[in-house]
Scaffold this motif. Structure first.
Motif, PDB file in Angstrom:
ATOM      1  N   PHE A 298      20.411  -0.985  52.076  1.00  0.00           N
ATOM      2  CA  PHE A 298      20.348  -0.991  50.616  1.00  0.00           C
ATOM      3  C   PHE A 298      20.431   0.421  50.047  1.00  0.00           C
TER       4      PHE A 298
ATOM      5  N   LEU B  21      26.594  -4.690  44.234  1.00  0.00           N
ATOM      6  CA  LEU B  21      26.075  -5.969  43.754  1.00  0.00           C
ATOM      7  C   LEU B  21      25.615  -5.851  42.304  1.00  0.00           C
TER       8      LEU B  21
ATOM      9  N   ALA C 234      28.649 -10.926  50.311  1.00  0.00           N
ATOM     10  CA  ALA C 234      28.102 -10.101  51.388  1.00  0.00           C
ATOM     11  C   ALA C 234      28.647 -10.541  52.741  1.00  0.00           C
TER      12      ALA C 234
ATOM     13  N   VAL D  95      25.075  -0.974  50.753  1.00  0.00           N
ATOM     14  CA  VAL D  95      25.250  -1.967  49.696  1.00  0.00           C
ATOM     15  C   VAL D  95      24.474  -1.474  48.480  1.00  0.00           C
TER      16      VAL D  95
ATOM     17  N   VAL E  46      23.133  -1.641  44.602  1.00  0.00           N
ATOM     18  CA  VAL E  46      22.873  -2.483  43.432  1.00  0.00           C
ATOM     19  C   VAL E  46      23.098  -1.609  42.211  1.00  0.00           C
TER      20      VAL E  46
ATOM     21  N   TYR F 184      15.855  -4.492  45.239  1.00  0.00           N
ATOM     22  CA  TYR F 184      15.744  -4.547  46.697  1.00  0.00           C
ATOM     23  C   TYR F 184      15.583  -5.993  47.166  1.00  0.00           C
TER      24      TYR F 184
ATOM     25  N   TYR G 167      18.919  -7.702  46.896  1.00  0.00           N
ATOM     26  CA  TYR G 167      19.752  -7.285  48.039  1.00  0.00           C
ATOM     27  C   TYR G 167      19.382  -8.072  49.287  1.00  0.00           C
TER      28      TYR G 167
ATOM     29  N   VAL H 198      21.935 -10.301  51.474  1.00  0.00           N
ATOM     30  CA  VAL H 198      22.539  -9.608  52.616  1.00  0.00           C
ATOM     31  C   VAL H 198      21.820  -9.889  53.928  1.00  0.00           C
TER      32      VAL H 198
END
Length: 267
Positions: A4, A196, A225, A237, A239, A259, A262, A266
């Motif tokens: 993340f 994302l 994902a 990845v 956000v 988080y 995510y 994912v």
């Protein structure tokens, strides 16, 4: 995937020092930074802050805007900034139509040529140019690159290790060709960033600020994902959310929710 990364835009009003400290406290390994905020804080100071905290910079947003007269100088400066921050990924938003123009095909041809001019400079700096397609509603004023297919066409003439694309769920979720094109981008090694953000309705009056945190809207985040992972993407990845309601909340609270979104998509 590496894990993340919190894009700075998601907590726009959280001071950079607090953002960095919050990420360290939460065990977040990376941040995506924005040029305006970095310039306000100071480029060298920001680079040292993030480096000393042990964080990676997953990307720098954004450059491009090739319809402007100073596009050469501004994009070279952005490449220099990305290098100074220690990130290998500079996000390009192409820009809209030149003032008074309706020639969208010509605008796209110009973008392709302009990216070609930047390739040697970017390659020498170790910086990848990641072309981001934006939702078609932004074509006139912000980004004439409206689909992943168009982004890949612009990238195609240039080495994949220098020119690639961004997969942004907010901008691409509506396109029924996106799944096939993610596979193509992966085979070519051109997925340079994965972001994302959810699509929420009704859209606010400021349409640009209509993104939601992952899991709050209409986008099938897990499908994205999975597709990106299966295409071979191994990066962070991010956000990246623009919304006044999100920005008005405490940064640590938004970080926790981002988080969690995510992880739901994912992990």
């Amino acid at each position: 995937m590496k894990g993340f990364s919190l894009n700075q835009a998601t907590t726009k009003r959280w001071p950079l020092e607090d953002l960095v400290a919050g990420c360290v406290k939460a065990g977040v390994p990376a941040v995506g930074l924005w040029r305006e905020e970095v310039a306000e804080y100071g480029l060298d100071k920001a680079a040292a802050l993030v480096r000393d905290a042990g964080l990676e910079v997953s990307s720098l947003c954004r450059s491009g805007f090739f319809q402007l007269p100073d596009w050469r100088d501004s994009n070279r400066q952005a490449i220099d900034e990305a290098h100074a921050l220690g990130t290998d990924t500079l996000v390009l938003v192409s820009g809209g139509l030149p003032e008074g123009s309706r020639d969208i095909d010509g605008a796209r041809r110009h973008i392709g040529d302009a990216i070609g001019e930047l390739v040697p400079y970017a390659k020498a700096a170790g910086v990848r140019l990641a072309i981001e397609a934006l939702h078609p509603m932004f074509c006139s004023d912000r980004c004439v690159v409206a689909t992943l297919g168009q982004a890949l066409q612009l990238a195609a003439p240039y080495p994949a290790d220098t020119v690639g694309v961004v997969i942004d769920t907010y901008h691409l979720w509506w396109d029924d060709q996106v799944w096939r094109l993610i596979e193509v981008a992966g085979r070519e090694g051109r997925i340079h960033s994965f972001q994302l953000a959810d699509w929420i309705t009704p859209l606010p009056e400021g349409v640009l600020l209509g993104r939601g945190l992952p899991g709050t809207g209409s986008v099938d985040m897990r499908r994205f994902a999975t597709a990106v992972r299966e295409a071979g993407y191994e990066g962070y990845v991010e956000v990246e959310v623009f919304h006044e309601d999100v920005w008005s909340r405490p940064g640590a609270e938004v970080l926790d929710e981002a988080y969690a979104g995510y992880r739901a998509a994912v992990e």
